[in-house]
Design a protein around this motif. Sequence first.
Motif, PDB file in Angstrom:
ATOM      1  N   CYS A 370       0.829  -1.203   0.000  1.00  6.79           N
ATOM      2  CA  CYS A 370       0.000   0.000   0.000  1.00  6.79           C
ATOM      3  C   CYS A 370       0.866   1.256   0.000  1.00  6.79           C
ATOM      4  CB  CYS A 370      -0.921   0.009   1.219  1.00  6.79           C
ATOM      5  SG  CYS A 370      -2.322  -1.129   1.111  1.00  6.79           S
ATOM      6  N   GLN A 371       1.934   1.235   0.798  1.00  5.47           N
ATOM      7  CA  GLN A 371       2.831   2.385   0.827  1.00  5.47           C
ATOM      8  C   GLN A 371       3.484   2.595  -0.528  1.00  5.47           C
ATOM      9  OE1 GLN A 371       5.383   1.184   4.033  1.00  5.47           O
ATOM     10  NE2 GLN A 371       4.102   2.115   5.624  1.00  5.47           N
ATOM     11  N   ALA A 372       3.937   1.500  -1.152  1.00  7.12           N
ATOM     12  CA  ALA A 372       4.607   1.598  -2.451  1.00  7.12           C
ATOM     13  C   ALA A 372       3.638   2.068  -3.539  1.00  7.12           C
ATOM     14  CB  ALA A 372       5.215   0.251  -2.822  1.00  7.12           C
ATOM     15  N   GLN A 373       2.392   1.628  -3.453  1.00  7.01           N
ATOM     16  CA  GLN A 373       1.388   1.984  -4.463  1.00  7.01           C
ATOM     17  C   GLN A 373       0.795   3.368  -4.212  1.00  7.01           C
ATOM     18  OE1 GLN A 373       0.777  -0.017  -6.968  1.00  7.01           O
ATOM     19  NE2 GLN A 373      -1.155   0.663  -7.893  1.00  7.01           N
ATOM     20  N   GLY A 374       0.968   3.900  -2.986  1.00  2.98           N
ATOM     21  CA  GLY A 374       0.405   5.203  -2.652  1.00  2.98           C
ATOM     22  C   GLY A 374      -1.038   5.154  -2.231  1.00  2.98           C
ATOM     23  N   VAL A 375      -1.516   3.994  -1.760  1.00  6.82           N
ATOM     24  CA  VAL A 375      -2.884   3.914  -1.251  1.00  6.82           C
ATOM     25  C   VAL A 375      -2.975   4.780   0.006  1.00  6.82           C
ATOM     26  CG1 VAL A 375      -4.678   2.407  -0.332  1.00  6.82           C
ATOM     27  CG2 VAL A 375      -3.192   1.599  -2.174  1.00  6.82           C
ATOM     28  N   LEU A 376      -3.911   5.688   0.029  1.00 12.03           N
ATOM     29  CA  LEU A 376      -4.017   6.626   1.144  1.00 12.03           C
ATOM     30  C   LEU A 376      -4.250   5.886   2.454  1.00 12.03           C
ATOM     31  CD1 LEU A 376      -6.231   9.291  -0.649  1.00 12.03           C
ATOM     32  CD2 LEU A 376      -3.753   9.332  -0.318  1.00 12.03           C
ATOM     33  N   PRO A 377      -3.502   6.240   3.505  1.00 14.67           N
ATOM     34  CA  PRO A 377      -3.577   5.476   4.761  1.00 14.67           C
ATOM     35  C   PRO A 377      -4.980   5.344   5.327  1.00 14.67           C
ATOM     36  CG  PRO A 377      -1.692   6.956   4.792  1.00 14.67           C
ATOM     37  CD  PRO A 377      -2.479   7.301   3.559  1.00 14.67           C
ATOM     38  N   TRP A 378      -5.775   6.427   5.255  1.00 18.53           N
ATOM     39  CA  TRP A 378      -7.117   6.386   5.849  1.00 18.53           C
ATOM     40  C   TRP A 378      -8.107   5.601   5.001  1.00 18.53           C
ATOM     41  CZ3 TRP A 378      -4.475  10.750   4.349  1.00 18.53           C
ATOM     42  CH2 TRP A 378      -4.887  11.351   3.162  1.00 18.53           C
ATOM     43  N   MET A 379      -7.682   5.174   3.807  1.00 16.11           N
ATOM     44  CA  MET A 379      -8.561   4.375   2.959  1.00 16.11           C
ATOM     45  C   MET A 379      -8.216   2.892   3.009  1.00 16.11           C
ATOM     46  SD  MET A 379     -10.660   6.553   1.747  1.00 16.11           S
ATOM     47  CE  MET A 379     -11.495   5.535   0.553  1.00 16.11           C
ATOM     48  N   ARG A 380      -7.173   2.523   3.712  1.00 14.07           N
ATOM     49  CA  ARG A 380      -6.707   1.129   3.655  1.00 14.07           C
ATOM     50  C   ARG A 380      -7.658   0.157   4.345  1.00 14.07           C
ATOM     51  NH1 ARG A 380      -0.296   2.693   4.724  1.00 14.07           N
ATOM     52  NH2 ARG A 380      -0.131   3.974   2.813  1.00 14.07           N
ATOM     53  N   ASP A 381      -8.434   0.656   5.310  1.00 11.54           N
ATOM     54  CA  ASP A 381      -9.410  -0.234   5.945  1.00 11.54           C
ATOM     55  C   ASP A 381     -10.628  -0.468   5.062  1.00 11.54           C
ATOM     56  OD1 ASP A 381      -7.980  -0.795   8.200  1.00 11.54           O
ATOM     57  OD2 ASP A 381      -8.875   0.795   9.416  1.00 11.54           O
ATOM     58  N   ALA A 382     -10.686   0.238   3.912  1.00 13.84           N
ATOM     59  CA  ALA A 382     -11.759  -0.022   2.948  1.00 13.84           C
ATOM     60  C   ALA A 382     -11.344  -1.087   1.937  1.00 13.84           C
ATOM     61  CB  ALA A 382     -12.127   1.269   2.210  1.00 13.84           C
ATOM     62  N   LEU A 383     -10.068  -1.471   1.925  1.00 16.36           N
ATOM     63  CA  LEU A 383      -9.599  -2.470   0.969  1.00 16.36           C
ATOM     64  C   LEU A 383     -10.213  -3.837   1.272  1.00 16.36           C
ATOM     65  CD1 LEU A 383      -5.769  -1.742   0.636  1.00 16.36           C
ATOM     66  CD2 LEU A 383      -7.475  -1.603  -1.192  1.00 16.36           C
ATOM     67  N   PRO A 384     -10.862  -4.464   0.305  1.00 16.24           N
ATOM     68  CA  PRO A 384     -11.368  -5.820   0.521  1.00 16.24           C
ATOM     69  C   PRO A 384     -10.264  -6.856   0.269  1.00 16.24           C
ATOM     70  CG  PRO A 384     -12.115  -4.982  -1.609  1.00 16.24           C
ATOM     71  CD  PRO A 384     -11.302  -3.895  -0.990  1.00 16.24           C
ATOM     72  N   LEU A 385      -9.925  -7.592   1.314  1.00 14.31           N
ATOM     73  CA  LEU A 385      -8.951  -8.677   1.197  1.00 14.31           C
ATOM     74  C   LEU A 385      -9.706  -9.984   0.974  1.00 14.31           C
ATOM     75  CD1 LEU A 385      -7.211  -6.396   2.354  1.00 14.31           C
ATOM     76  CD2 LEU A 385      -6.042  -8.113   3.776  1.00 14.31           C
ATOM     77  N   VAL A 386      -9.267 -10.776  -0.007  1.00 17.54           N
ATOM     78  CA  VAL A 386      -9.963 -12.004  -0.398  1.00 17.54           C
ATOM     79  C   VAL A 386      -9.150 -13.201   0.078  1.00 17.54           C
ATOM     80  CG1 VAL A 386     -10.989 -13.289  -2.302  1.00 17.54           C
ATOM     81  CG2 VAL A 386     -10.889 -10.778  -2.410  1.00 17.54           C
ATOM     82  N   PHE A 387      -9.810 -14.085   0.842  1.00 11.03           N
ATOM     83  CA  PHE A 387      -9.123 -15.231   1.445  1.00 11.03           C
ATOM     84  C   PHE A 387      -9.730 -16.544   0.949  1.00 11.03           C
ATOM     85  CE2 PHE A 387      -8.364 -11.764   4.333  1.00 11.03           C
ATOM     86  CZ  PHE A 387      -7.100 -11.990   4.865  1.00 11.03           C
ATOM     87  N   ALA A 388      -8.850 -17.504   0.702  1.00 12.47           N
ATOM     88  CA  ALA A 388      -9.251 -18.895   0.508  1.00 12.47           C
ATOM     89  C   ALA A 388      -8.921 -19.598   1.817  1.00 12.47           C
ATOM     90  CB  ALA A 388      -8.502 -19.525  -0.657  1.00 12.47           C
TER      91      ALA A 388
END
Length: 424
Positions: A370-388
Motif C-alpha cells: 500500500c505504501q509503495a502503491q500510494g494507497v491513502l492510509p485512511w482508505m486502507r481499511d476499505a480495501l477488501p482482502l480475499v481469502f481462501a
Amino acid sequence: MVIALSGGADSAGLLVAAAGLGDSPRDLRLRAVHVDHGMQAAAAAFREACAALCAVLHIPLTVIATAVEASPGVSLEAAAREARYAAFAAELRPGECLLTAHHAEDQAETLLLQALRGAGVKGLSAMPPCRPLGRGWHLRPLLEVPQAALLALAARAGGTAALDPMNQDLRFDRSYLRRQVWPLIETRWPGSAAALTRTARHAAEAQERLDAAAAVHVGRLRDGDALSVPGLRALTPGERINVLRYWLCESGAEPPSTARLTEALRQILDAQDDHMPAIAWGHCALRRYRQRIFITATGPPQLDGARRWRVGGDSRVELGPHLGSLRWVAQSGGLDPKQLPEFLTVRRRGGGETIRPSAHAKTQTVQHLCQAQGVLPWMRDALPLVFADEDLIAVADLWQEASRCAADGAPGLSIRWENSPIIV
C-alpha cells in the motif's frame, strides 16, 4: 417556476407578482410549494392561507411535511432552514427555478447579523441572488425591493396572511433585530435597508474577485484530487486561507471558521514529513499525506464484517455503502479456479497480512505494498482482502497471490472492483 409560499404576506406578494407576469399562470408553468415544519400550532393556519391564495389565483399548490431535528450546537432557526431547503431541493424538477420572497430588509438584517458574528467578505455578501439548488436553481429576485412593495401586492389578492409566532419571539436573533433594533436604525437613518443592500452587493463583488484569484492558485496547486503542500507554502497567509476556502466550497464541503481553517493550515504546514495530521469539523476533514492535502469525510469508509463470495461466473459481492462491489472477470494467467475453494471470504485487513504479487516478486506485507502503491492510509481499511480459507489470495483488484495463479496463457480469473473509493 416555483414560488416558495410560507403563508405570510411577503411570499403572498411574490406569488401575486409572479401570477401577473403572463396572461395566465400556465404561461410560466407557475406552481407554489409550502413546507410544513409542524413545529408550532400555527402550522394549520399557514397551510390554509397558502391554499386560499392559490385557489384565488388558480395556481397549483404542493404541501410538503418535513421534520426538523436540531443537532447539538445548531439553532432551531438554522435546523428549520436546512430542513426547508432540503425539501425544496428534492421537489425541484431539472432546470426548475425556486423563487423566494427575500426583500431589501431581509438582506439588510442578514448583513447585520453576519457582521455581529465577525463574518468575512463572503458572509457580508449576505444572501446571493442566485444559487444552484437540487436539480434547479434558487432565485431571490427581490433583494433590492422594499418589503412595503410586497405587502401592497399581497393586499391586492385579499385574504388574510398568517402571522408566524417565531417572527415575534425575541429569543431568536433575527426576530430581536427586526423588532427591537431595526426600527431604531430606520428612524435614525432612513433608507438603511437600501444602503446596507448596496454594501452586501459590494462585498459580493469583492468575493467574486477573491474567488477568481483563488481559482488561479487552485488550478496551479491541484495534484489529482489534492493540493500541493509546497505550493501552498509559497503563498502568503491570506492567499492560503482564500485558496483553501475556495477549494473546499468547490468540492462541496462547508468551510470551517477562519480560526479553525488557520489552525488546520498551521498543523498541515508545520507537521514533520512522516506525520499525517487530520483536522476534522462537521462531516469533513483535511488530511495531509506525502506533501498533498486531501478533503475527506470525518470517518473514512471501512469494510465491516466478513462476506462469502462464490468463485467464478457472474457472482458478485457487495461491500457496503460507498464501497462498491467485486465481480469476476475472465483473464488468462489470472487466479486459477482449480486452486480455489467454491467459496471465498472477503474482509478488511487485520494487520500483518502478506502476499506475493507476482512470480518474480518476493512475499511482501499488504502495508508495504500500500505504501509503495500510494494507497491513502485512511482508505486502507476499505480495501477488501480475499481469502481462501486462511490464505490471502487477492487484495481487491490491486494484487493477487502468484502461487494461486494459472500459467501464462491458461484460463484464469481476475477481480474487478467496481465503484471503488480508493484513490492512489
